[in-house]
Design an enzyme around this catalytic site. Structure first.
Site, mmCIF file in Angstrom:
data_model
loop_
_atom_site.group_PDB
_atom_site.id
_atom_site.type_symbol
_atom_site.label_atom_id
_atom_site.label_comp_id
_atom_site.label_asym_id
_atom_site.label_seq_id
_atom_site.Cartn_x
_atom_site.Cartn_y
_atom_site.Cartn_z
ATOM 1 N N ASP A 141 -4.028 -3.019 3.166
ATOM 2 C CA ASP A 141 -4.150 -2.138 4.324
ATOM 3 C C ASP A 141 -3.542 -2.754 5.585
ATOM 4 O O ASP A 141 -3.047 -2.038 6.456
ATOM 5 C CB ASP A 141 -5.633 -1.836 4.625
ATOM 6 N N ASP A 172 0.876 -1.167 0.000
ATOM 7 C CA ASP A 172 0.000 0.000 0.000
ATOM 8 C C ASP A 172 0.914 1.217 0.000
ATOM 9 O O ASP A 172 1.510 1.544 1.039
ATOM 10 C CB ASP A 172 -0.930 0.006 1.222
ATOM 11 N N THR A 210 -4.764 7.622 2.618
ATOM 12 C CA THR A 210 -4.676 8.552 1.479
ATOM 13 C C THR A 210 -5.491 9.822 1.717
ATOM 14 O O THR A 210 -5.043 10.930 1.371
ATOM 15 C CB THR A 210 -5.163 7.860 0.194
HETATM 16 C C1 LIP Z 1 -7.866 3.363 4.287
HETATM 17 C C2 LIP Z 1 -7.707 2.557 5.554
HETATM 18 C C3 LIP Z 1 -8.687 3.046 6.623
HETATM 19 C C4 LIP Z 1 -10.091 2.841 6.124
HETATM 20 C C5 LIP Z 1 -10.287 3.649 4.859
HETATM 21 C C6 LIP Z 1 -9.271 3.279 3.765
HETATM 22 P P1 LIP Z 1 -6.385 3.802 2.118
HETATM 23 O O1 LIP Z 1 -6.947 2.870 3.333
HETATM 24 O O2 LIP Z 1 -6.383 2.677 6.018
HETATM 25 O O3 LIP Z 1 -8.535 2.367 7.841
HETATM 26 O O4 LIP Z 1 -11.007 3.202 7.116
HETATM 27 O O5 LIP Z 1 -11.605 3.428 4.394
HETATM 28 O O6 LIP Z 1 -9.515 1.964 3.350
HETATM 29 O O7 LIP Z 1 -7.526 3.849 1.125
HETATM 30 O O8 LIP Z 1 -6.071 5.144 2.656
HETATM 31 O O9 LIP Z 1 -5.192 3.055 1.573
#
Ligand code: LIP
Length: 265
Positions: free
Chosen positions: A213, A87, A92
């Protein structure tokens, strides 16, 4: 330290420096995958750096990546070749809004087992790392989960999906947690939520995610003494290390208490 872990830590730091400088020095371009999920040009640049480096250093290995190879995530558990799970920016939305709770996450799986995980937050210069059976570390210092055993003193982290349809069960679970625990945190990066739990900064965590994630952070938490599982049944043949639904991670004292709460919601 294995050659693969040394490589992953150096690469995470390099990608972290890229996203740090990109946000500092340039206006971010962004788009919405599927109309909902934010992605920035920094995500794509970091992904390219990471994947190109892996292909050069480990030409026979497979790559699962949120930005360039998401479709193979479901096969990661059974891939014959070693697999890197990437990731480039977890958190993000935080990153795009100038927050500091974002990280580069790199995991490495061999023979269907996650062997190492690295999660690096360049805004705090915090490198979380672990190799299977070797303990968990923050900037080289050993870390352990908290010893909180009373739910009423526990801080629990969670998160919510980009698409909010069918969110009612999540609200019911949130109500359960708020009625029985000290408080919740929604920090916006699953990888860092889980690493903060590994470092004792949080006491429990639950959420449904994508493999990239949590693949690295789940091993880090496990090596720091956390119990890692799922509060709903894991389908037959699926290893929990790769199962994305209803993750529950907590210190061993709180895990059974949280499992009961979430299942009652
Ligand atoms: C995020 C996750 C977060 C979740 C978000 C999103 P990303 O990942 O780290 O915990 O609640 O919906 O999935 O999209 O920032 O890589």
């Amino acid at each position: 330290m294995s050659e693969e872990l040394d490589f992953a830590m150096q690469l995470a730091r390099e990608a972290g420096q890229l996203i740090f400088e990109h946000r500092r020095d340039a206006d971010l371009d962004h788009a919405y995958k599927g109309g909902n999920e934010l992605v920035t040009d920094a995500d794509l640049a970091a992904d390219k750096l990471i994947c190109d480096s892996i292909r050069k250093a480990w030409p026979g290995h497979e790559i699962v990546s949120e930005e360039s190879a998401p479709e193979v995530a479901a096969a990661a558990q059974t891939m014959a070749e070693p697999v890197w799970i990437i990731d480039p920016i977890d958190g993000t939305v935080n990153y795009a809004h100038g927050h500091f709770q974002s990280a580069v996450s790199i995991a490495h799986s061999v023979g269907g087992e996650i062997k190492l995980g690295v999660v690096y937050n360049p805004f705090m210069d915090e490198m979380f790392s672990a190799e299977k059976g070797q303990g968990a570390f923050l900037n080289g210092a050993s870390i352990r989960v908290s010893e909180v055993s009373d739910l009423r003193r526990a801080i629990i982290a969670t998160g919510f999906p980009y698409i909010k349809q069918g969110i009612e069960p999540m609200v019911d679970r949130l109500r359960q947690i708020l009625n029985h625990c000290a408080d919740i945190r929604r920090l916006g990066s699953a990888a860092l939520d889980i690493c903060w739990l590994a470092a004792g900064r949080l006491d429990g965590y639950y959420e449904s995610l994508s493999l990239w994630d949590f693949a690295a952070a789940r091993l880090i938490a496990q090596e720091a003494g956390a119990h890692c599982g799922n509060f709903s049944p894991v389908p037959a043949g699926i290893d929990p290390q790769f199962h994305c639904d209803d993750l529950l991670i907590a210190n061993p004292e709180l895990y059974p208490q949280l499992l009961k709460l979430l299942r009652q919601a």
